[in-house]
Design a protein around this motif. Structure first.
Motif, PDB file in Angstrom:
ATOM      1  N   GLY A  34      46.197  53.732  34.202  1.00  0.00           N
ATOM      2  CA  GLY A  34      45.197  52.680  34.381  1.00  0.00           C
ATOM      3  C   GLY A  34      45.569  51.343  33.761  1.00  0.00           C
ATOM      4  O   GLY A  34      44.817  50.374  33.894  1.00  0.00           O
ATOM      5  N   SER A  35      46.727  51.256  33.094  1.00  0.00           N
ATOM      6  CA  SER A  35      47.127  49.982  32.476  1.00  0.00           C
ATOM      7  C   SER A  35      47.662  49.020  33.528  1.00  0.00           C
ATOM      8  O   SER A  35      48.096  49.418  34.605  1.00  0.00           O
ATOM      9  CB  SER A  35      48.193  50.233  31.403  1.00  0.00           C
ATOM     10  OG  SER A  35      49.341  50.820  31.975  1.00  0.00           O
ATOM     11  N   LYS A  36      47.599  47.737  33.192  1.00  0.00           N
ATOM     12  CA  LYS A  36      48.116  46.689  34.073  1.00  0.00           C
ATOM     13  C   LYS A  36      49.077  45.835  33.261  1.00  0.00           C
ATOM     14  O   LYS A  36      48.657  45.048  32.410  1.00  0.00           O
ATOM     15  CB  LYS A  36      46.971  45.844  34.639  1.00  0.00           C
ATOM     16  CG  LYS A  36      46.018  46.638  35.518  1.00  0.00           C
ATOM     17  CD  LYS A  36      44.857  45.789  36.016  1.00  0.00           C
ATOM     18  CE  LYS A  36      43.911  46.636  36.876  1.00  0.00           C
ATOM     19  NZ  LYS A  36      42.752  45.854  37.367  1.00  0.00           N
ATOM     20  N   THR A  37      50.361  46.024  33.516  1.00  0.00           N
ATOM     21  CA  THR A  37      51.409  45.462  32.663  1.00  0.00           C
ATOM     22  C   THR A  37      52.267  44.480  33.437  1.00  0.00           C
ATOM     23  O   THR A  37      52.605  44.709  34.597  1.00  0.00           O
ATOM     24  CB  THR A  37      52.317  46.601  32.137  1.00  0.00           C
ATOM     25  OG1 THR A  37      51.511  47.570  31.474  1.00  0.00           O
ATOM     26  CG2 THR A  37      53.376  46.067  31.175  1.00  0.00           C
ATOM     27  N   THR A  38      52.607  43.367  32.787  1.00  0.00           N
ATOM     28  CA  THR A  38      53.556  42.428  33.387  1.00  0.00           C
ATOM     29  C   THR A  38      54.906  42.561  32.705  1.00  0.00           C
ATOM     30  O   THR A  38      54.982  42.882  31.515  1.00  0.00           O
ATOM     31  CB  THR A  38      53.062  40.978  33.281  1.00  0.00           C
ATOM     32  OG1 THR A  38      53.967  40.119  33.966  1.00  0.00           O
ATOM     33  CG2 THR A  38      52.985  40.520  31.836  1.00  0.00           C
ATOM     34  N   VAL A  39      55.961  42.350  33.475  1.00  0.00           N
ATOM     35  CA  VAL A  39      57.321  42.400  32.952  1.00  0.00           C
ATOM     36  C   VAL A  39      57.858  40.976  32.894  1.00  0.00           C
ATOM     37  O   VAL A  39      57.926  40.286  33.919  1.00  0.00           O
ATOM     38  CB  VAL A  39      58.239  43.272  33.834  1.00  0.00           C
ATOM     39  CG1 VAL A  39      59.649  43.301  33.265  1.00  0.00           C
ATOM     40  CG2 VAL A  39      57.684  44.683  33.944  1.00  0.00           C
ATOM     41  N   LEU A 148      51.217  54.881  40.623  1.00  0.00           N
ATOM     42  CA  LEU A 148      51.817  53.732  39.936  1.00  0.00           C
ATOM     43  C   LEU A 148      52.271  52.729  40.998  1.00  0.00           C
ATOM     44  O   LEU A 148      53.112  53.039  41.849  1.00  0.00           O
ATOM     45  CB  LEU A 148      53.012  54.175  39.092  1.00  0.00           C
ATOM     46  CG  LEU A 148      53.860  53.068  38.450  1.00  0.00           C
ATOM     47  CD1 LEU A 148      53.038  52.246  37.473  1.00  0.00           C
ATOM     48  CD2 LEU A 148      55.084  53.666  37.745  1.00  0.00           C
ATOM     49  N   LEU A 149      51.715  51.517  40.948  1.00  0.00           N
ATOM     50  CA  LEU A 149      52.056  50.465  41.905  1.00  0.00           C
ATOM     51  C   LEU A 149      52.949  49.438  41.220  1.00  0.00           C
ATOM     52  O   LEU A 149      52.589  48.875  40.183  1.00  0.00           O
ATOM     53  CB  LEU A 149      50.784  49.785  42.406  1.00  0.00           C
ATOM     54  CG  LEU A 149      50.947  48.614  43.392  1.00  0.00           C
ATOM     55  CD1 LEU A 149      51.640  49.081  44.662  1.00  0.00           C
ATOM     56  CD2 LEU A 149      49.586  47.997  43.712  1.00  0.00           C
ATOM     57  N   LEU A 150      54.132  49.198  41.787  1.00  0.00           N
ATOM     58  CA  LEU A 150      55.093  48.250  41.248  1.00  0.00           C
ATOM     59  C   LEU A 150      55.168  47.039  42.186  1.00  0.00           C
ATOM     60  O   LEU A 150      55.505  47.193  43.370  1.00  0.00           O
ATOM     61  CB  LEU A 150      56.480  48.888  41.114  1.00  0.00           C
ATOM     62  CG  LEU A 150      56.561  50.197  40.322  1.00  0.00           C
ATOM     63  CD1 LEU A 150      57.980  50.747  40.367  1.00  0.00           C
ATOM     64  CD2 LEU A 150      56.106  49.998  38.888  1.00  0.00           C
ATOM     65  N   ASP A 172      40.394  44.120  40.558  1.00  0.00           N
ATOM     66  CA  ASP A 172      39.554  45.269  40.907  1.00  0.00           C
ATOM     67  C   ASP A 172      40.345  46.573  41.008  1.00  0.00           C
ATOM     68  O   ASP A 172      39.735  47.654  41.111  1.00  0.00           O
ATOM     69  CB  ASP A 172      38.860  45.008  42.258  1.00  0.00           C
ATOM     70  CG  ASP A 172      37.929  43.802  42.205  1.00  0.00           C
ATOM     71  OD1 ASP A 172      37.453  43.478  41.112  1.00  0.00           O
ATOM     72  OD2 ASP A 172      37.702  43.183  43.273  1.00  0.00           O
ATOM     73  N   TYR A 173      41.657  46.494  40.983  1.00  0.00           N
ATOM     74  CA  TYR A 173      42.500  47.675  41.195  1.00  0.00           C
ATOM     75  C   TYR A 173      42.293  48.690  40.060  1.00  0.00           C
ATOM     76  O   TYR A 173      42.293  48.337  38.877  1.00  0.00           O
ATOM     77  CB  TYR A 173      43.967  47.251  41.263  1.00  0.00           C
ATOM     78  CG  TYR A 173      44.912  48.312  41.765  1.00  0.00           C
ATOM     79  CD1 TYR A 173      44.850  48.763  43.076  1.00  0.00           C
ATOM     80  CD2 TYR A 173      45.871  48.865  40.923  1.00  0.00           C
ATOM     81  CE1 TYR A 173      45.726  49.729  43.550  1.00  0.00           C
ATOM     82  CE2 TYR A 173      46.751  49.844  41.381  1.00  0.00           C
ATOM     83  CZ  TYR A 173      46.673  50.269  42.692  1.00  0.00           C
ATOM     84  OH  TYR A 173      47.536  51.231  43.149  1.00  0.00           O
ATOM     85  N   ASN A 188      47.781  36.158  34.031  1.00  0.00           N
ATOM     86  CA  ASN A 188      46.768  36.175  32.986  1.00  0.00           C
ATOM     87  C   ASN A 188      45.424  36.695  33.478  1.00  0.00           C
ATOM     88  O   ASN A 188      44.590  37.125  32.687  1.00  0.00           O
ATOM     89  CB  ASN A 188      46.595  34.778  32.399  1.00  0.00           C
ATOM     90  CG  ASN A 188      45.901  34.796  31.056  1.00  0.00           C
ATOM     91  OD1 ASN A 188      46.405  35.385  30.108  1.00  0.00           O
ATOM     92  ND2 ASN A 188      44.725  34.193  30.984  1.00  0.00           N
ATOM     93  N   ALA A 189      45.231  36.671  34.794  1.00  0.00           N
ATOM     94  CA  ALA A 189      43.936  37.057  35.350  1.00  0.00           C
ATOM     95  C   ALA A 189      43.655  38.548  35.243  1.00  0.00           C
ATOM     96  O   ALA A 189      42.492  38.963  35.232  1.00  0.00           O
ATOM     97  CB  ALA A 189      43.851  36.613  36.815  1.00  0.00           C
ATOM     98  N   PHE A 190      44.697  39.382  35.152  1.00  0.00           N
ATOM     99  CA  PHE A 190      44.438  40.825  35.222  1.00  0.00           C
ATOM    100  C   PHE A 190      45.261  41.687  34.270  1.00  0.00           C
ATOM    101  O   PHE A 190      44.941  42.856  34.068  1.00  0.00           O
ATOM    102  CB  PHE A 190      44.670  41.330  36.659  1.00  0.00           C
ATOM    103  CG  PHE A 190      46.064  41.099  37.173  1.00  0.00           C
ATOM    104  CD1 PHE A 190      47.080  42.003  36.921  1.00  0.00           C
ATOM    105  CD2 PHE A 190      46.356  39.960  37.898  1.00  0.00           C
ATOM    106  CE1 PHE A 190      48.368  41.777  37.385  1.00  0.00           C
ATOM    107  CE2 PHE A 190      47.635  39.728  38.383  1.00  0.00           C
ATOM    108  CZ  PHE A 190      48.645  40.644  38.124  1.00  0.00           C
TER     109      PHE A 190
END
Length: 472
Positions: A34-39, A148-150, A172-173, A188-190
């Motif tokens: 459920g995490s939302k991570t940026t690389v 997991l969505l990349l 909303d994902y 920054n939005a999500f």
């Protein structure tokens, strides 16, 4: 499943493409469900390689990539593959599954609605614009309904409405998400965490918090560590100076000098290895073709002519025909548009198809020079962070961001009279974008720019605007 469950972990992962091409060095981190991570990371730091390790397209050279049980993964790539361009929309989506999916049309309809794209299922992929293809790529990952969505640079080629729609979708994902992007406001939005790939140490640093908070935290930490190091360095120098003075004396003073040198060694061990900030490319100039004078290009139906030094912005939403118009200008097939005789055109394509992917960077750059000069080529290339290790590499093996830097470096050598730029910020590290904007602003030839990035466009002098949407 609990949201705190760890679904992927890297345990001292090492990866290299060859003996002289290490990418990751003992990298360890974990991702929770459920995490939302940026690389984050410099162009060429290994962000896309990290994705390939997550999808098991690549295997680590050392260490372990641990994936939870039956975890499913889908990767939205940066670009449509050449072999996919001739497929229909239906065939493109069927290719996303190993086994045949019966009654796939309702699934296609659902994901096309999710990415806000109307696309007949028998339409051929190559007929879509770059922005529409970006939406198809996202839909191709969503239709697999992965755990997991990349997403690899998902905002590239998207217009303002497309980015807004995608942003809300990701807010909303509900499943686990990892995103590579250079769009700070979008991220920054999500996002709720950051993986930072350090191109120098080849390590990964993991942070919690939204994008802006993490960037601020990194900057503050670097400032603290630099300040602390400066204090230690000052103390070290003072003790070295005293040790040198006492060392030339006799008796007890020599003992004091020895203790001071021991203290210096202790202090030197306390110096923190501060993470080096990403470098930006050096300021550069794209020289204009000297022979290109007077009227460079004429849009007779619009009563617009670009002379030397004039810049035009080509506007319109995804699918309106901006890229098609640029291609027709290059091919000399644009109706009602005339390019001056002898005018050299420099063309930055968003898909880098003007580059020969089988050539090394070295050969590509030398071939773009009027008089090939190895020393000058290497000097200019270094300013674009294309060092000795990169210029020996085939262009097809570079990251998308590095391909963009090669394309800009070639423009410097080509000296165009007319410069055509199709989404030149795609894939480019955000630190480079202000430098590129200044170079384009100062370009003394005629220029036509296509860009959906307002903050980039506003830094460039624009003399004329053509809005293709207004023509509908």
């Amino acid at each position: 499943m609990q949201k705190t469950e760890t679904i992927i972990s890297f345990d001292k992962v090492f990866f290299e493409y060859g003996p002289n091409k290490p990418i990751l060095d003992e990298v360890s981190f974990s991702l929770r469900r459920g995490s939302k991570t940026t690389v984050m990371g410099q162009n060429g730091a290994g962000k896309s390689t990290l994705f390939d390790l997550l999808t098991k397209e690549l295997a680590p050279t050392g260490g372990q990539v641990n994936v939870a049980g039956d975890l499913t993964t889908a990767h939205s790539r940066q670009a449509i593959l050449p072999a996919e361009l001739a497929l229909s929309v239906r065939e493109f989506f069927e290719k996303c599954f190993k086994n045949k999916v019966y009654n796939i049309d309702p699934k296609i309809d659902a994901v096309l609605e999710a990415v806000n794209l109307k696309a007949p299922k028998d339409r051929v992929i190559k007929t879509f614009s770059g922005g529409q293809q970006a939406r198809l790529l996202l839909a191709s990952a969503l239709i697999q309904d992965p755990d997991l969505l990349l997403l690899d640079e998902p905002t590239n080629n998207l217009d303002k409405d497309g980015i807004s729609h995608l942003t809300q979708f990701l807010i909303d994902y509900k499943k686990t998400l990892v995103v590579i992007s250079h769009d700070a406001d979008f991220l920054n939005a999500f996002t709720d965490g950051v993986l930072y790939l350090d191109v120098h140490s080849r390590k990964v640093e993991q942070y919690s918090g939204n994008y802006f908070a993490v960037v601020k935290e990194i900057s503050a930490r670097i400032e603290r560590e630099n300040r602390r190091n400066a204090q230690i360095a000052k103390e070290i120098q003072e003790k070295k100076d005293k040790a040198n003075v006492f060392g030339h004396k006799s008796g007890q003073m020599r003992v004091v000098a020895m203790r001071m040198r021991e203290k210096v060694a202790e202090l030197e061990e306390k110096i923190v290895d501060v993470r080096k900030e990403d470098k930006s490319i050096r300021p550069f100039i794209i020289p204009a073709q000297e022979e290109a004078r007077g009227e460079i290009i004429n849009f007779s139906k619009r009563h617009i002519a670009l002379w030397r030094g004039k810049h035009l912005l080509l506007k319109g939403p995804n699918g309106i025909g901006k890229s098609t118009l640029l291609e027709s200008i290059v091919g000399g097939k644009a109706k009602g548009i005339t390019v001056g005789v002898g005018v050299k055109i420099g063309y930055y394509r968003q898909d880098f198809s003007t580059l020969n992917f089988e050539e090394t960077v070295q050969r590509s750059l030398l071939s773009s020079m009027d008089e090939p000069n190895e020393e000058r080529m290497r000097s200019v290339a270094a300013g674009f962070l294309l060092g000795a290790d990169v210029i020996r590499t085939k262009i097809g093996h570079l990251s998308e961001g590095q391909k963009g830097l090669v394309a800009f470096c070639r423009l410097v050598f080509e000296k165009p009279g007319l410069l055509l730029l199709d989404e030149p910020t795609n894939h480019i590290n955000f630190r480079h974008i202000p430098v590129i904007a200044r170079a384009l602003d100062k370009f003394e030839g005629a220029m036509i720019l296509v860009s959906h990035v307002p903050k980039f466009v506003e830094k460039i002098r624009i003399d004329e605007i053509i809005d293709l949407y207004a023509d509908r």
